[in-house]
Design a protein around this motif. Structure first.
Motif, short mmCIF file in Angstrom:
data_model
loop_
_atom_site.label_atom_id
_atom_site.label_comp_id
_atom_site.label_asym_id
_atom_site.label_seq_id
_atom_site.Cartn_x
_atom_site.Cartn_y
_atom_site.Cartn_z
N LEU A 237 0.85 -1.19 0.00
CA LEU A 237 0.00 0.00 0.00
C LEU A 237 0.88 1.24 0.00
N ASP A 238 0.33 2.32 -0.52
CA ASP A 238 0.98 3.61 -0.31
C ASP A 238 0.72 4.02 1.13
N PRO A 239 1.64 4.78 1.75
CA PRO A 239 1.44 5.14 3.16
C PRO A 239 0.10 5.80 3.45
N ASP A 240 -0.44 6.61 2.53
CA ASP A 240 -1.71 7.30 2.82
C ASP A 240 -2.90 6.35 2.89
N GLN A 241 -2.75 5.13 2.35
CA GLN A 241 -3.83 4.14 2.41
C GLN A 241 -3.87 3.41 3.75
N LEU A 242 -2.73 3.37 4.43
CA LEU A 242 -2.57 2.47 5.58
C LEU A 242 -3.46 2.81 6.78
N THR A 260 -2.72 -9.13 12.28
CA THR A 260 -2.31 -8.38 11.09
C THR A 260 -1.88 -6.97 11.46
N ALA A 261 -2.68 -6.32 12.30
CA ALA A 261 -2.34 -4.96 12.74
C ALA A 261 -1.03 -4.95 13.51
N PHE A 262 -0.80 -5.95 14.36
CA PHE A 262 0.43 -6.04 15.15
C PHE A 262 1.64 -6.27 14.24
N ALA A 263 1.48 -7.11 13.21
CA ALA A 263 2.56 -7.35 12.25
C ALA A 263 2.95 -6.06 11.55
N ILE A 264 1.95 -5.23 11.22
CA ILE A 264 2.22 -3.95 10.56
C ILE A 264 2.92 -3.00 11.52
N ILE A 385 2.96 -4.83 3.16
CA ILE A 385 2.42 -3.72 3.95
C ILE A 385 3.28 -3.50 5.19
N SER A 386 3.66 -4.61 5.86
CA SER A 386 4.44 -4.52 7.09
C SER A 386 5.84 -3.97 6.85
N ARG A 387 6.38 -4.22 5.68
CA ARG A 387 7.79 -3.89 5.46
C ARG A 387 8.01 -2.82 4.38
N ALA A 388 7.47 -3.05 3.18
CA ALA A 388 7.68 -2.08 2.11
C ALA A 388 6.95 -0.77 2.38
N THR A 389 5.70 -0.86 2.85
CA THR A 389 4.95 0.36 3.16
C THR A 389 5.64 1.13 4.28
N PHE A 390 6.11 0.39 5.30
CA PHE A 390 6.84 1.05 6.39
C PHE A 390 8.09 1.74 5.86
N GLU A 391 8.85 1.04 5.01
CA GLU A 391 10.10 1.61 4.50
C GLU A 391 9.83 2.86 3.66
N THR A 392 8.75 2.82 2.85
CA THR A 392 8.38 4.00 2.06
C THR A 392 8.04 5.18 2.97
N TRP A 393 7.24 4.88 4.00
CA TRP A 393 6.88 5.94 4.98
C TRP A 393 8.12 6.48 5.67
N ALA A 403 18.26 2.99 12.10
CA ALA A 403 17.15 2.45 12.90
C ALA A 403 16.17 1.70 12.01
N VAL A 404 15.89 2.23 10.82
CA VAL A 404 14.98 1.58 9.88
C VAL A 404 15.54 0.21 9.47
N ALA A 405 16.84 0.17 9.15
CA ALA A 405 17.47 -1.11 8.77
C ALA A 405 17.40 -2.12 9.90
N LEU A 406 17.61 -1.66 11.14
CA LEU A 406 17.56 -2.57 12.29
C LEU A 406 16.14 -3.05 12.55
N ILE A 407 15.16 -2.18 12.37
CA ILE A 407 13.76 -2.56 12.57
C ILE A 407 13.37 -3.66 11.59
N LEU A 408 13.87 -3.56 10.35
CA LEU A 408 13.58 -4.58 9.33
C LEU A 408 14.51 -5.79 9.45
N HIS A 409 15.44 -5.76 10.42
CA HIS A 409 16.41 -6.83 10.64
C HIS A 409 17.26 -7.08 9.41
N HIS A 410 17.62 -5.98 8.74
CA HIS A 410 18.53 -6.06 7.60
C HIS A 410 19.97 -5.94 8.09
#
Length: 450
Positions: A237-242, A260-264, A385-393, A403-410
């Protein structure tokens, strides 16, 4: 002067073969018949006592009665002639047998095909904990699945000898996949590289040298990269849809909706959130710890996730709900006695909510870009939604990159200098996840204010 032994005849030898001891038989100096009998068994053997390089040597010529008297004398004479020439015939015979066995083993190994060694390589991967995150049952399931993938997609390679396999053989097998099934082709090639490396280093059924599945040898023989089907990302999703989706999930309030909400909110993969246990949550309910072995990339270590206020509210709700369920899982299924939700639950739920939105004349939960490119609605999935939408936002709001990389465990880019390691960087991650939680629940908060 050496004593001359009377040359015995065949009948005389047959007679002494029943008398334990060492009996000289004459005919060739030093030839004798050794007879033994014990609880372990009995037998007879021809032996030759002679000198070799100034030392007394005793050689076994053969067994009786398999080797008769005349054959034993002929063989003993040959042995003596060899010793006079400086050659030990027994050692020579042993070396010959050893060389023949080695040649047979080399020929056997060289004849092994990819199909012959595939199961052995898969078993090696299972035993060494490469698959299934160290859990044997999971590793066996992965090995079965990947073995089936290789057999189906590289069938032409199964009959090719491992020792003589060339890059052209690999290309011939994977060529149908190269342009049409990009992800499958890359997975199969990765497995083949591992198999040939194992064949050279462990199984030793291929000489050390080039790996025929290595990309540097395959690329010049395959169609150009621009001929290949481009890899598609999971629809997001685009961030504005979330925020509206979160509002719909929270209004539904079911275990699958809250999961699902918790995963996001935590930007986690489906498997991690569905199998989330109560013992992974800190006593104060503010931190979720996932062991490295349970992560997709175990090399990146343990994953520590600070829980936002919004995520903590979901946990509190599930804690009250779990009192009647008695399950170790935070999002245990009520229908399946507390077992984790199935791997399709969250995506099926999103599709159902999408259908409801469309029925109400609204856009629904679609990936706008993929929908435009394909000319048909493409419904977003939980993972993206949990990962790509978050990264876009995160990039759009200029959140801390590390911090973003660590949150995604990259794996953290070494160019992003920091004095903190993964475990000490919690304040930075918490700041980003708190902002993400507020954004996700922005429409929920508006409803409360109204």
């Amino acid at each position: 002067m050496a004593r001359v032994v009377k040359a015995l005849g065949v009948k005389e030898v047959e007679k002494i073969s029943k008398m334990p001891g060492v009996h000289a038989v004459g005919g060739v100096p030093g030839l004798a018949l050794r007879v033994w009998a014990s609880a372990a068994g009995s037998g007879c053997a021809w032996i030759l006592r002679t000198e070799c390089k100034g030392k007394e040597t005793k050689l076994t010529v053969g067994t009786y009665p398999e080797m008769g008297l005349h054959a034993a004398r002929a063989k003993a004479a040959e042995f003596k002639a060899s010793l006079l020439a400086g050659v030990n015939p027994v050692k020579e015979a042993r070396a010959k047998v050893k060389a023949e066995k080695k040649a047979e083993e080399v020929a056997r190994l060289q004849a092994l095909t990819v199909g012959d060694v595939l199961d052995e390589w898969l078993a090696y991967k299972v035993e060494h904990g490469t698959w299934g995150k160290g859990i044997h049952e999971k590793a066996e399931a992965v090995a079965h699945k990947e073995g089936k993938r290789i057999r189906q997609n590289a069938a032409l390679l199964l009959g090719v000898p491992v020792a003589s396999c060339e890059p052209a053989d690999v290309v011939k097998a994977i060529d149908p996949l190269w342009c049409s099934k990009r992800a499958t082709c890359e997975t199969v090639c990765s497995h083949l590289r591992g198999l040939f490396h194992w064949a050279m280093t462990v199984k030793k059924c291929r000489p050390r040298g080039i790996n025929p599945a290595d990309s540097q040898w395959l690329t010049p023989l395959l169609p150009a990269e621009n001929k290949r089907k481009q890899e598609e990302h999971f629809p997001a999703l685009d961030p504005d849809q979330l925020p509206q989706l979160i509002k719909a999930l929270m209004a539904l309030g079911s275990t699958s909706a809250l999961c699902t909400a918790f995963a996001i909110l935590t930007c986690t993969r489906s498997n991690n959130v569905r199998s989330m246990r109560w013992d992974q949550i800190s006593e104060d309910g503010q931190l979720w710890s996932i062991d490295a072995i349970d992560m997709k990339v175990t090399a990146n270590g343990q994953h520590l996730i600070p829980l936002s206020a919004e995520a903590q509210r979901i946990i509190q709700h599930q804690r009250e709900f779990s009192l009647c369920l008695d399950s170790p899982y935070v999002f245990g299924s009520y229908r399946n006695n507390g077992a984790p939700l199935s791997n399709m639950t969250m995506n099926v739920l999103i599709q159902r909510l999408h259908a409801k939105e469309v029925a109400g004349g609204r856009e629904g939960w679609i990936d706008r870009k993929q929908t435009k490119d394909k000319g048909r609605p493409v419904v977003a999935v939980q993972h993206a939604i949990s990962r790509a939408t978050f990264e876009t936002w995160a990039h759009g709001t200029r959140q801390d990159e590390r911090a973003v990389a660590l949150i995604l465990h990259h794996d953290v880019d070494p160019r992003l200098k920091s004095a903190y390691d993964r475990s000490e960087d919690l304040p930075h991650k918490r700041k980003v996840l708190d902002a993400w939680g507020r954004f996700c629940f922005s429409e929920c908060e508006k409803s409360r204010e109204d």
